[in-house]
Each structure stands twice: as structure tokens, then as C-alpha cells.
Design an enzyme around this catalytic site. Structure first.
Site, PDB file in Angstrom:
ATOM      1  N   CYS A   1       0.826  -1.211   0.000  1.00 15.88           N
ATOM      2  CA  CYS A   1       0.000   0.000   0.000  1.00 15.88           C
ATOM      3  C   CYS A   1       0.862   1.265   0.000  1.00 15.88           C
ATOM      4  CB  CYS A   1      -0.858   0.030   1.250  1.00 15.88           C
ATOM      5  SG  CYS A   1      -1.885  -1.421   1.437  1.00 15.88           S
TER       6      CYS A   1
ATOM      7  N   LYS B   1       6.702  -4.654  -4.038  1.00 14.34           N
ATOM      8  CA  LYS B   1       8.120  -4.330  -3.899  1.00 14.34           C
ATOM      9  C   LYS B   1       8.543  -4.357  -2.442  1.00 14.34           C
ATOM     10  CE  LYS B   1      12.131  -2.880  -5.202  1.00 14.34           C
ATOM     11  NZ  LYS B   1      12.941  -3.987  -5.739  1.00 14.34           N
TER      12      LYS B   1
ATOM     13  N   GLY C   1      -0.766  -1.122   6.378  1.00 11.61           N
ATOM     14  CA  GLY C   1      -0.519  -2.028   7.498  1.00 11.61           C
ATOM     15  C   GLY C   1      -1.733  -2.882   7.787  1.00 11.61           C
TER      16      GLY C   1
ATOM     17  N   ARG D   1       5.540  -0.225  -6.043  1.00 14.19           N
ATOM     18  CA  ARG D   1       5.463  -1.036  -4.830  1.00 14.19           C
ATOM     19  C   ARG D   1       4.450  -2.177  -4.984  1.00 14.19           C
ATOM     20  NH1 ARG D   1       7.020   1.647   0.019  1.00 14.19           N
ATOM     21  NH2 ARG D   1       5.238   0.788   1.093  1.00 14.19           N
TER      22      ARG D   1
ATOM     23  N   TRP E   1      -3.022  -2.669  -1.515  1.00 17.51           N
ATOM     24  CA  TRP E   1      -2.658  -4.046  -1.839  1.00 17.51           C
ATOM     25  C   TRP E   1      -3.478  -4.883  -0.878  1.00 17.51           C
ATOM     26  CZ3 TRP E   1       0.221  -8.138   0.497  1.00 17.51           C
ATOM     27  CH2 TRP E   1       0.657  -9.115  -0.405  1.00 17.51           C
TER      28      TRP E   1
HETATM   29  C1  G6P Z   1       9.578  -8.553  -1.762  1.00 20.46           C
HETATM   30  C2  G6P Z   1      10.232  -8.085  -3.038  1.00 20.46           C
HETATM   31  C3  G6P Z   1      11.546  -8.810  -3.237  1.00 20.46           C
HETATM   32  C4  G6P Z   1      12.440  -8.622  -2.030  1.00 20.46           C
HETATM   33  C5  G6P Z   1      11.732  -9.029  -0.736  1.00 20.46           C
HETATM   34  C6  G6P Z   1      12.519  -8.589   0.490  1.00 20.46           C
HETATM   35  O1  G6P Z   1       9.208  -9.885  -1.888  1.00 20.46           O
HETATM   36  O2  G6P Z   1       9.380  -8.320  -4.144  1.00 20.46           O
HETATM   37  O3  G6P Z   1      12.203  -8.304  -4.386  1.00 20.46           O
HETATM   38  O4  G6P Z   1      13.594  -9.396  -2.188  1.00 20.46           O
HETATM   39  O5  G6P Z   1      10.457  -8.388  -0.651  1.00 20.46           O
HETATM   40  O6  G6P Z   1      12.556  -7.203   0.514  1.00 20.46           O
HETATM   41  P1  G6P Z   1      13.691  -6.337   1.202  1.00 20.46           P
HETATM   42  O7  G6P Z   1      13.292  -4.918   0.918  1.00 20.46           O
HETATM   43  O8  G6P Z   1      13.627  -6.659   2.672  1.00 20.46           O
HETATM   44  O9  G6P Z   1      14.984  -6.724   0.600  1.00 20.46           O
END
Ligand code: G6P
Length: 616
Positions: free
Chosen positions: A2, A611, A101, A27, A75
Site C-alpha cells: 500500500c 516491492k 498495514g 510497490r 494491496w
Molecule cells: C519482496 C520483493 C523482493 C524482495 C523481498 C525482500 O518480496 O518483491 O524483491 O527481495 O520483498 O525485501 P527487502 O526490501 O527486505 O529486501
């Protein structure tokens, strides 16, 4: 996940809110909405399932105008992604609210509010919050007081922004477990869940801390901390080039970010290498003294960042002789763990806001003062202003710059570089590195950006390989040693953006099950640097060919693996074996990218993914 944008100005803010939402599209979300207080003092809103462009269309058909308002990309967590569940949520005609959240105690609150006469029009956890604030407002008569009183009853995670038609000169915001930043303009002020949303209107930001409540007016911002005391939060000037959120000459952000890797790896190394050694101070002034006490490392992360941690375990144990455990954060946070003495807790995250990684860090810190405490915490993170960085003792920032594509690319390679720096810094302090190793690797690291450039130059060759792949439904990725996590990352990339089922195996496990799947429709992708495991890997490849499996092998030029029937070899530049996982990641990223483009998927915003995963 979100996204929140809000503004208080002297001009019509509808376009600013929409532009802000567009900047948060990366995101991942599944509906969008905005609410404004119009010239007659009435709350007006549009909400649409699907993309922000749908919301724009609604605004084109029925324009809204106002100087105070909030907007959101949702989301879905509680309730389907449809219009009535999209934010902003209203309480009567009086209040509008957006929320990031999850409110865990929404069920009892809903019951109570129903008993008080409130009617619910959505399936969301968010709607309880707007009615609760409304209820408090009736008692207290002031929006700020009502918000403070309402959030005291919430359990869970939230970033909230709320506006009231009774106090149309302000917007209110508060956060707990979900980031919020105030953007400071001239005669106008803003709020967002990510500063990126506000880069078109300001470069001055104030980051709210856990439990903060902010009252934002055109010409002033007041903040109270979790205890209710007025506080001043530092104003930070943002310097990243405005072009960062632009695709430039590239068709997708993901491709742009893959091609940025030489530059950002270079940036991640800047200021961190001496002539022949890694500068321990790069990890913070107290790092050298602290590293001398580290006898174990616990790494925690999610997704791609977890794969970086898996590579680091080979390095920390193999090069520095330091025992290392790696675990996904969502498991680690709910498990009783035994903490070996003198363990450094290392979290890895691109965003620094991933809910599970943050919770794991907080659990680790909660042990402080107990017999099972961690020695200290280090965040390897790409966002200097993130919660993870603020809450860790030490930080090493990856200098990847904003990463927009949901599938992580440049964040991963810069994480690997950072973890290799950590390995060398720890190994040197403990005297466990082989003679000359650090100097050799420092030299190799300096050459890495140009090696990455050579790998990127193979783009056209890899595009051809992708054509062979585009109609497949399943695939296997194989690797040995540090290349096993690289294979895992390659499989993750492929499934994330092309929706082809991909699994990774350590090559030695092939005959313990996956070999049964191998046939002409199951391509097998292998990464094969020229190291002491290459001969074993060649035997594994024979096992695949003997079953009619089609092989794609990214192999060192000197590894003596030949093109042949059913075997496509892509020759890789030679590289020191320690750095091979960084280099061999690149062709796998390009392969996934081209396969996804051929299949026509939404490369930068793949379905169902986000994201930054700021909820559990
Ligand atoms: C999501 C994203 C991934 C990322 C993961 C961990 O699943 O799509 O690309 O690796 O979160 O995110 P972070 O920001 O903690 O690396």
C-alpha cells in the site's frame, strides 16, 4: 504494498496526489483512490480497482478539486480488491482515512462500533479505524485528540492519514510499524509512505518515528512522540538525482536497473577500500572494536535478500572461518532460537521496511540484557532513512539507488558486495584470512564493475537463449557451492516476472528426486564457473543429457564445456571464484527479463507481488 500520499496547499492538489500515487506504483497494488475537501467544505472521493490510470480516468470524467486531501494505493489484505474496499474510507460525511498495514484487533473493534450504531460498507480492517476516530471526535471535539485516543486502542501495524471536513485546514498522520514521511514545501506540506511519492514537490523531508502523531497544516507541522510529548524531528535534504524514478532509454525499470549494476557496485565500494584492505570504519566508528568480539554471525532476511545471505554464509565460513547461520525472517521471528555466544545479528534488506525482517530485528534486540542476547546488530540496507537502519546498531548502506522494478536486481549484487566487505573486515580482525587473500580480493573488487559490464554486453546472446524458453512451463536451475544460492535467485527471478515454474537445486541433489522431472520440456539452467567443483558439475550435466533434458549453461570460457546437441553454452568472462556469484547473477537476470518480455507479462509490476512487503 500500500502507498499513502496527502497534501495541504493553497492550490488544487488532485494532480499532485495522482502523481504521487504513480510514483508509488512500483510497490505493487490492486486498487487506488483519493479524497479531497472541496470548495464547499464537503468530502469527495473517487476509488477504482486496478491501476492509477483508472483513477485518472475517473477524475477526467468527473473532476474533483480541493486544497486538502489524501490518496492511496491498496494491496489487498482484508477483503477483495474492489471499489468498496479501496481507500480512502469514510465515516459518514465527516472523515476520510487511508491506512497502510494491518489492524489485528479489527474484529472486536468492529463489534463495539456496530453496537454504537456505525454501519460498515467494506470488508477491510481499515474501516474500523475511521469510525473509531469519528466516535472519539464526538467525545473530544478535536481531530488530533481523537486520533491520539483512537490509536491507543489499535493493535497491529499502521501508517495513517486522516482529514476531517470540520477542520479543513489540516491533515493528521501517525505511524506504528509502517513508514511515513512529511514533505516540507513553501506554504504547502505533504505526507507520504515513501519520499519517492513527493519528489516532484519537495526535497525536504521529516521522517516520523514509531508512535509519532503529526498535525500538518499549510504553514506548520507539529509532531508529538509516542508518549504524547511535543517533539521536533530533524529535517533532511534529499539529494538523489531526480532522474532516478525515470526509465530513461530503457523499456522497463528492471532492464535499466540491471544495466546500472557496474555503476552502483562501484558506488557501493567507494570510500570503503584502502589500498589493499577493507576499511572496517565503513561499518561505523565502533565496528573495528566490535568485530574483534564477534565469534558467530546470524543472518536474517526475506526473498532476494535472503539469497544474498546464503552466499555470504559460504564466504564467512569459507574465507573468514566464522560460523554463520542464515534464515528467512518469517521463520526466524517465530522460532525459539539458541544464540551462540558473541553472535552478530545481521539483517539484509533492500527497503529496510520489510515487516518480517524488522520484527526479527526487534525480537533480537528484545533479548538484550538476557543470557541469550546478540552482541550487536548490523543492517545491510539500501535505504538510509529506513526503520531497519534506524533501529540497528551498525549499518552498511548498499548504494544501489532507488530500485523500482519489483524483482530485485541491483539491490542483490550490491548486497553481495557489501557482504563480501563484511567477510573481509571480520576475517582480518580475527586473522583468519589466507595470506594475501584480502589484497587479492580488494583488487578483484575494483575490477568487478568492468567485469559486470562484460556480462551485460552478452545481452543479445541471452535474448536469443530466451526465445527457446518462452513457451516452456517448468524449469530447473542448478548450481554448486556459492552458485547454489545464485541458482535459487535465478529461479526466483524467472518465476516472479515470467510466471514460469522454476526450482533451484544444488546440482548434487539432482539424482535424489528432480531428475525424475527431466525431459525435453524441462530446460535445465546451470551456472558453471571454472572452480574445483566444475568436473562434478559436468557429471551432473551428463545425467541431464542422458535423460533428453535441454541444457543452458553459463560457463567460464576456460571451463571446457562445449556447445552441442541439447546443450547451449553461454561463455562467461573469467573471474576469481570468490566473486563469481556476483558476476553469474547478471546473465540469469537478463534471461528472466527477456523471457518475461517475450511472454508479455508486466515486468516491473508482476501480478500479486509487491516491492516492499510491509505487512506479515
Ligand atoms: C519482496 C520483493 C523482493 C524482495 C523481498 C525482500 O518480496 O518483491 O524483491 O527481495 O520483498 O525485501 P527487502 O526490501 O527486505 O529486501
Amino acid at each position: 504494498m500500500c502507498g499513502i500520499v496527502g497534501a495541504v496547499a493553497e492550490r488544487n492538489i488532485a494532480a499532485i496526489l495522482v502523481e504521487g500515487l504513480k510514483r508509488l506504483e512500483y510497490r505493487g497494488y490492486d486498487s487506488a483512490g483519493l479524497a479531497l475537501i472541496d470548495a464547499h467544505g464537503a468530502l469527495r472521493r473517487h476509488r477504482r480497482p486496478g491501476k492509477v490510470s483508472g483513477l485518472e480516468q475517473a477524475l477526467a470524467e468527473e473532476p474533483l478539486s480541493g486544497r486538502v486531501g489524501i490518496a492511496h494505493t491498496r494491496w489487498a489484505t482484508h477483503g477483495a480488491p474492489c471499489e468498496r474496499n479501496a481507500h480512502p474510507h469514510f465515516s459518514g460525511d465527516d472523515l476520510a482515512l487511508v491506512h497502510n498495514g494491518i489492524i489485528e484487533n479489527h474484529a472486536p473493534l468492529r463489534e463495539r462500533l456496530r453496537g454504537l450504531g456505525y454501519t460498515f460498507t467494506s470488508d477491510t480492517d481499515t474501516e474500523v479505524v475511521v469510525h473509531l476516530i469519528h466516535h472519539k471526535l464526538k467525545e473530544l471535539g478535536d481531530l488530533t485528540a481523537a486520533l491520539k485516543s483512537a490509536v491507543a486502542e489499535l493493535h497491529g501495524a499502521y501508517g495513517l492519514a486522516v482529514v476531517s471536513r470540520h477542520q479543513p485546514d489540516r491533515l493528521l498522520a501517525t505511524r506504528s510499524g509502517s513508514p511515513l514521511v512529511v514533505g516540507l514545501g513553501i506554504g504547502e506540506n505533504f505526507i507520504a509512505s515513501d519520499q519517492m511519492a513527493l519528489r516532484q514537490v519537495t526535497d525536504r523531508f521529516m521522517y516520523l518515528e514509531e508512535g509519532d502523531v503529526a498535525e500538518i497544516q499549510r504553514d506548520r507541522v507539529q509532531v508529538w512522540d509516542a508518549a504524547g510529548a511535543p517533539v521536533t524531528r530533524e529535517v533532511v535534504q534529499y539529494h538523489e538525482g531526480a532522474e532516478a524514478a525515470d526509465k530513461g532509454e530503457y523499456r522497463h525499470f528492471m532492464l535499466k536497473e540491471i544495466h546500472e549494476q557496474p555503476k552502483v557496485v562501484q558506488r557501493t565500494l567507494e570510500g570503503r577500500l584502502g589500498s589493499d584492505h577493507v576499511l572496517a570504519q565503513a561499518f561505523g566508528p565502533q565496528a573495528a572494536e566490535l568485530f574483534a568480539r564477534v565469534r558467530n554471525v546470524q543472518i536474517v532476511a526475506c526473498g532476494t535478500s535472503y539469497h544474498a545471505g546464503l552466499v555470504a554464509r559460504y564466504w564467512l565460513e569459507g574465507l573468514a572461518g566464522i560460523p554463520c547461520q542464515v534464515e528467512v525472517a518469517s521463520e526466524f521471528r517465530y522460532r525459539q532460537v539458541v544464540v551462540p555466544a558473541d553472535t552478530l545479528f545481521v539483517s539484509i534488506s533492500q527497503s529496510g521496511e520489510t515487516a518480517d525482517t524488522l520484527a526479527a530485528l526487534r525480537n533480537a534486540k528484545a533479548r538484550q540484557g538476557s543470557g541469550h542476547a546478540y552482541l550487536s546488530s548490523l543492517a545491510i540496507c539500501n535505504v538510509g532513512t529506513s526503520s531497519l537502519v534506524r533501529e540497528s546498531d551498525l549499518t552498511l548502506l548498499t548504494q544501489a539507488g532507488p530500485e523500482i522494478g519489483v524483482a530485485s536486481t541491483k539491490a542483490f549484487t550490491t548486497q553481495l558486495v557489501s557482504l563480501l566487505l563484511l567477510t573481509l573486515a571480520l576475517g582480518r580482525v580475527h586473522g583468519t584470512l589466507a595470506d594475501g587473500l584480502e589484497a587479492r580480493l580488494v583488487d578483484e573488487l575494483r575490477r568487478l564493475p568492468s567485469r559486470l559490464g562484460e556480462a551485460l554486453a552478452m545481452d543479445k546472446t541471452i535474448e536469443k537463449v530466451a526465445e527457446f524458453f518462452a513457451d516452456k512451463h517448468h524449469s530447473l536451475f542448478l548450481g554448486r557451492g556459492t552458485q547454489y544460492p545464485v541458482a535459487m535467485e535465478g529461479a526466483l527471478k524467472l518465476k516472479e516476472i515470467s510466471y514460469i515454474h522454476a526450482e533451484a537445486y544444488p546440482a548434487g541433489e539432482l539424482k535424489h528426486g528432480p531428475l525424475a522431472l527431466v525431459d525435453a520440456d524441462m530446460p535445465v539452467i546451470t551456472v558453471a564457473p571454472n572452480n574445483e567443483l566444475v568436473e562434478k558439475l559436468k557429471s551432473n550435466l551428463q545425467e541431464v543429457r542422458a535423460r533428453g533434458g535441454e541444457l543452458i549453461v553459463f560457463a567460464d570460457r576456460e571451463a571446457d564445456i562445449e556447445n552441442g546437441e541439447g546443450t547451449q553454452v553461454v561463455a562467461m568472462p573469467h573471474i576469481d571464484d570468490v566473486l563469481a556469484p556476483i558476476l553469474y547473477t547478471v546473465p540469469l537476470q537478463l534471461l528472466s527479463y527477456h523471457v518475461a518480455v517475450l511472454r508479455g507479462t508486466d515486468v516491473d509490476q508482476p501480478r500479486n507481488l509487491a516491492k516492499s512487503v510491509t505487512v506479515e
